[in-house]
Design an enzyme around this catalytic site. Sequence first.
Site, PDB file in Angstrom:
ATOM      1  N   ARG A 123       0.808  -1.237   0.000  1.00  0.00           N
ATOM      2  CA  ARG A 123       0.000   0.000   0.000  1.00  0.00           C
ATOM      3  C   ARG A 123       0.837   1.280   0.000  1.00  0.00           C
ATOM      4  O   ARG A 123       0.360   2.345   0.343  1.00  0.00           O
ATOM      5  CB  ARG A 123      -0.975   0.037   1.174  1.00  0.00           C
ATOM      6  CG  ARG A 123      -1.965  -1.085   1.153  1.00  0.00           C
ATOM      7  CD  ARG A 123      -3.212  -0.738   1.910  1.00  0.00           C
ATOM      8  NE  ARG A 123      -4.140  -1.840   1.845  1.00  0.00           N
ATOM      9  CZ  ARG A 123      -4.092  -2.894   2.662  1.00  0.00           C
ATOM     10  NH1 ARG A 123      -3.180  -2.961   3.616  1.00  0.00           N
ATOM     11  NH2 ARG A 123      -4.969  -3.866   2.532  1.00  0.00           N
ATOM     12  N   LYS A 145       3.976  11.977 -10.203  1.00  0.00           N
ATOM     13  CA  LYS A 145       3.215  11.086 -11.095  1.00  0.00           C
ATOM     14  C   LYS A 145       3.982   9.789 -11.313  1.00  0.00           C
ATOM     15  O   LYS A 145       5.183   9.809 -11.577  1.00  0.00           O
ATOM     16  CB  LYS A 145       2.999  11.751 -12.451  1.00  0.00           C
ATOM     17  CG  LYS A 145       1.892  12.762 -12.456  1.00  0.00           C
ATOM     18  CD  LYS A 145       1.626  13.173 -13.895  1.00  0.00           C
ATOM     19  CE  LYS A 145       0.632  14.309 -13.976  1.00  0.00           C
ATOM     20  NZ  LYS A 145       0.489  14.794 -15.354  1.00  0.00           N
ATOM     21  N   GLU A 187      11.450  20.789 -22.704  1.00  0.00           N
ATOM     22  CA  GLU A 187      10.678  21.093 -21.487  1.00  0.00           C
ATOM     23  C   GLU A 187      11.250  22.326 -20.787  1.00  0.00           C
ATOM     24  O   GLU A 187      10.516  23.118 -20.201  1.00  0.00           O
ATOM     25  CB  GLU A 187      10.662  19.899 -20.512  1.00  0.00           C
ATOM     26  CG  GLU A 187      10.102  18.595 -21.087  1.00  0.00           C
ATOM     27  CD  GLU A 187       8.581  18.572 -21.310  1.00  0.00           C
ATOM     28  OE1 GLU A 187       7.887  19.510 -20.862  1.00  0.00           O
ATOM     29  OE2 GLU A 187       8.101  17.612 -21.959  1.00  0.00           O
ATOM     30  N   LYS A 228       8.734  24.342 -11.580  1.00  0.00           N
ATOM     31  CA  LYS A 228       7.726  23.274 -11.623  1.00  0.00           C
ATOM     32  C   LYS A 228       7.225  22.936 -10.213  1.00  0.00           C
ATOM     33  O   LYS A 228       6.038  22.723 -10.011  1.00  0.00           O
ATOM     34  CB  LYS A 228       8.269  22.020 -12.342  1.00  0.00           C
ATOM     35  CG  LYS A 228       7.177  20.948 -12.407  1.00  0.00           C
ATOM     36  CD  LYS A 228       7.386  19.811 -13.359  1.00  0.00           C
ATOM     37  CE  LYS A 228       6.224  18.835 -13.214  1.00  0.00           C
ATOM     38  NZ  LYS A 228       6.363  17.617 -13.981  1.00  0.00           N
ATOM     39  N   GLU A 238      -3.730  18.329 -10.065  1.00  0.00           N
ATOM     40  CA  GLU A 238      -3.942  18.718 -11.459  1.00  0.00           C
ATOM     41  C   GLU A 238      -5.379  19.150 -11.735  1.00  0.00           C
ATOM     42  O   GLU A 238      -5.990  18.741 -12.711  1.00  0.00           O
ATOM     43  CB  GLU A 238      -3.584  17.536 -12.367  1.00  0.00           C
ATOM     44  CG  GLU A 238      -2.753  17.944 -13.538  1.00  0.00           C
ATOM     45  CD  GLU A 238      -2.174  16.784 -14.318  1.00  0.00           C
ATOM     46  OE1 GLU A 238      -2.624  15.655 -14.163  1.00  0.00           O
ATOM     47  OE2 GLU A 238      -1.259  17.054 -15.089  1.00  0.00           O
ATOM     48  N   ARG A 242      -1.895  23.740 -12.653  1.00  0.00           N
ATOM     49  CA  ARG A 242      -0.883  22.797 -13.158  1.00  0.00           C
ATOM     50  C   ARG A 242      -1.034  22.573 -14.660  1.00  0.00           C
ATOM     51  O   ARG A 242      -0.094  22.179 -15.343  1.00  0.00           O
ATOM     52  CB  ARG A 242      -0.991  21.474 -12.374  1.00  0.00           C
ATOM     53  CG  ARG A 242       0.165  20.520 -12.640  1.00  0.00           C
ATOM     54  CD  ARG A 242       0.256  19.454 -11.565  1.00  0.00           C
ATOM     55  NE  ARG A 242       1.176  18.398 -11.905  1.00  0.00           N
ATOM     56  CZ  ARG A 242       1.519  17.430 -11.070  1.00  0.00           C
ATOM     57  NH1 ARG A 242       1.003  17.378  -9.859  1.00  0.00           N
ATOM     58  NH2 ARG A 242       2.369  16.494 -11.438  1.00  0.00           N
ATOM     59  N   ASN A 246       1.085  22.000 -19.512  1.00  0.00           N
ATOM     60  CA  ASN A 246       0.741  21.327 -20.774  1.00  0.00           C
ATOM     61  C   ASN A 246       0.976  22.207 -21.993  1.00  0.00           C
ATOM     62  O   ASN A 246       0.623  21.821 -23.112  1.00  0.00           O
ATOM     63  CB  ASN A 246      -0.718  20.878 -20.771  1.00  0.00           C
ATOM     64  CG  ASN A 246      -0.895  19.635 -19.930  1.00  0.00           C
ATOM     65  OD1 ASN A 246       0.008  18.800 -19.855  1.00  0.00           O
ATOM     66  ND2 ASN A 246      -2.029  19.524 -19.272  1.00  0.00           N
ATOM     67  N   HIS A 249       1.859  20.780 -25.343  1.00  0.00           N
ATOM     68  CA  HIS A 249       1.568  19.355 -25.263  1.00  0.00           C
ATOM     69  C   HIS A 249       0.256  18.936 -25.933  1.00  0.00           C
ATOM     70  O   HIS A 249       0.074  17.763 -26.220  1.00  0.00           O
ATOM     71  CB  HIS A 249       1.577  18.884 -23.807  1.00  0.00           C
ATOM     72  CG  HIS A 249       2.970  18.713 -23.262  1.00  0.00           C
ATOM     73  ND1 HIS A 249       3.845  19.766 -23.138  1.00  0.00           N
ATOM     74  CD2 HIS A 249       3.647  17.616 -22.826  1.00  0.00           C
ATOM     75  CE1 HIS A 249       4.988  19.322 -22.644  1.00  0.00           C
ATOM     76  NE2 HIS A 249       4.906  18.016 -22.449  1.00  0.00           N
ATOM     77  N   HIS A 253       1.213  15.907 -27.938  1.00  0.00           N
ATOM     78  CA  HIS A 253       0.631  14.570 -27.727  1.00  0.00           C
ATOM     79  C   HIS A 253      -0.043  14.044 -28.985  1.00  0.00           C
ATOM     80  O   HIS A 253       0.019  12.849 -29.277  1.00  0.00           O
ATOM     81  CB  HIS A 253      -0.383  14.607 -26.575  1.00  0.00           C
ATOM     82  CG  HIS A 253       0.278  14.665 -25.222  1.00  0.00           C
ATOM     83  ND1 HIS A 253      -0.300  15.288 -24.145  1.00  0.00           N
ATOM     84  CD2 HIS A 253       1.469  14.180 -24.789  1.00  0.00           C
ATOM     85  CE1 HIS A 253       0.519  15.191 -23.100  1.00  0.00           C
ATOM     86  NE2 HIS A 253       1.592  14.523 -23.465  1.00  0.00           N
ATOM     87  N   HIS A 266       9.593  12.538 -27.457  1.00  0.00           N
ATOM     88  CA  HIS A 266       8.654  13.417 -26.769  1.00  0.00           C
ATOM     89  C   HIS A 266       9.115  14.869 -26.914  1.00  0.00           C
ATOM     90  O   HIS A 266       8.310  15.758 -27.198  1.00  0.00           O
ATOM     91  CB  HIS A 266       8.569  13.014 -25.287  1.00  0.00           C
ATOM     92  CG  HIS A 266       7.640  13.882 -24.494  1.00  0.00           C
ATOM     93  ND1 HIS A 266       6.279  13.894 -24.712  1.00  0.00           N
ATOM     94  CD2 HIS A 266       7.865  14.792 -23.502  1.00  0.00           C
ATOM     95  CE1 HIS A 266       5.708  14.757 -23.881  1.00  0.00           C
ATOM     96  NE2 HIS A 266       6.651  15.315 -23.139  1.00  0.00           N
TER      97      HIS A 266
END
Length: 362
Positions: A123, A145, A187, A228, A238, A242, A246, A249, A253, A266
Site C-alpha cells: 500500500r 506522477k 521542457e 515546476k 492537477e 498545473r 501542458n 503538449h 501529444h 517526446h
Amino acid sequence: MGKTVKSVEVRTKDKTYKIFIGDLILHQIIKTRKEISADRFALIVSARIMELYSDNIKEIFRGVKNVEVFKMHDGEKNKIYKYAERFLDDMLKSGFTRRSVVIGIGGGVVGDFAGFIASVYMRGIPIIHIPTTLLAMVDSSIGGKTAVNLSAGKNIAGSFHQPHMVISDVNFIRTLPENELKNGLSEVLKHALIGEEKLLKILDKNDLKSIKISDIIQKIIFLSVLFKSRIVEKDEDEKGIRAILNFGHTVGHAIESMSGYKGISHGEAVAIGLKIETEISRRIGWLDNGEVSYVNELISHYNLINKTNKFNAEKIVEHMKFDKKNIGGKFKFVLLKGLHNPVYNQEVDFKLVMDAVRCINS
Ligand code: ADP
Ligand code: ZN
C-alpha cells in the site's frame, strides 16, 4: 572537499521533501542525509546506467546496509504492468517490508516504473528518485506522477505518489546522448516561455555545447525544478493551474499518438507543439511577430525539430480530437498572453487551429 549542493523544498499535502541539485553530489547526500533510512533498500536501476556507472553506484552504496539491486531494461516497452508484478513478487521474496524504501536510478521510464512499484508495494512505501536524464531532472521526477503501460495504452495504470527525496546529480548528464539532452531542453524551453524569464535568458546566451557546462546546466535544472515545484505545490491533483505545464503538449501529444510513439521523441513533439501553440497565440492577437520569431529562433538554435520529418496537418488535428482534454469537439489550449504569461483552458476555433498547424512544415 564538499561539493556545492542546491536544494528546493517542496511542500505537498501530506509531506515536505527536498530536491537536491549539484555536480557529483550523490555520494555526499547518500552518506549524510538522515532521512535516507530503511530496513532495506530496493535499488531499481536502468540497465544502461548500470553499464556506465556500476562501479560508482557500488561505491556510493557500499556503506549502506541491506541494498538489493534490481536492474530494469530501458524503453517504454519494459515499463509495463506485467513486469511491475514480477518486481513486486521478487521484492516480497527478498523480504522487503513496509519499512523498506525504493530508490529509482535512471531516466523518466525508470522513474515512472520505480515510483509505481513504491506506490503499490504494501500500500505504498517511500520512493527516492535519482534522475539521470535532463528530462527526468527538470520534469518527470517532480510532481509525484507514476505510471506503467497496459496493452490498452501508455501510462494507463498509475498513481500520484510524492517522492521522499529527489537527487539530481548533473554528473550523469556528461554521458547523455545529444538527442536525450534535446528532449529535456524542450521542457526547459517550455518552462522558460510560461514562467521563468531567467531561463529564457540562459537559453538565449548559450548553445548545445555550452549548455552542458556544469554551472550552466545546474542553473537550468535548479530554475526548472523551482518553477515546476511551485506550480505542483499549488495544484498537486492537477485540477487547475498545473494545466499550464501542458503548454506545447496538446499538439505534442497529438503528434506522438499519430506517429504511434515511434520515430519521434517526446521532446521533438513538444518543440513542434511549442511552435504551433505560440503561432496560435499570435493568431488570436496575444503575441507579436517579434516574439514568435524569437521562439522559433530558439527552437532552431537548439535544433529541437528534425527538419526531415514532414507532418500532415489534417492528421494532427484529427488526433487532437481524440485527446481527453478536448471534450465535445472543442480545442482547448494553454496559450501565451505575452511571454511568461500563460492562460489555460482557452477554447480556440477549429479553422484558426488548422491554419496554425499548417505552418509546421514551413
Ligand atoms: P526520459 O527521461 O527521456 O524519459 P528514458 O528513461 O527513456 O528517458 O531514457 C532515455 C535513454 O537514455 C535510455 O536509453 C537510457 O538508457 C539512456 N540514459 C539515461 N540516462 C543516461 C545517462 N546519464 N547517460 C547515458 N544514457 C542515459
Ligand atoms: Zn512533456
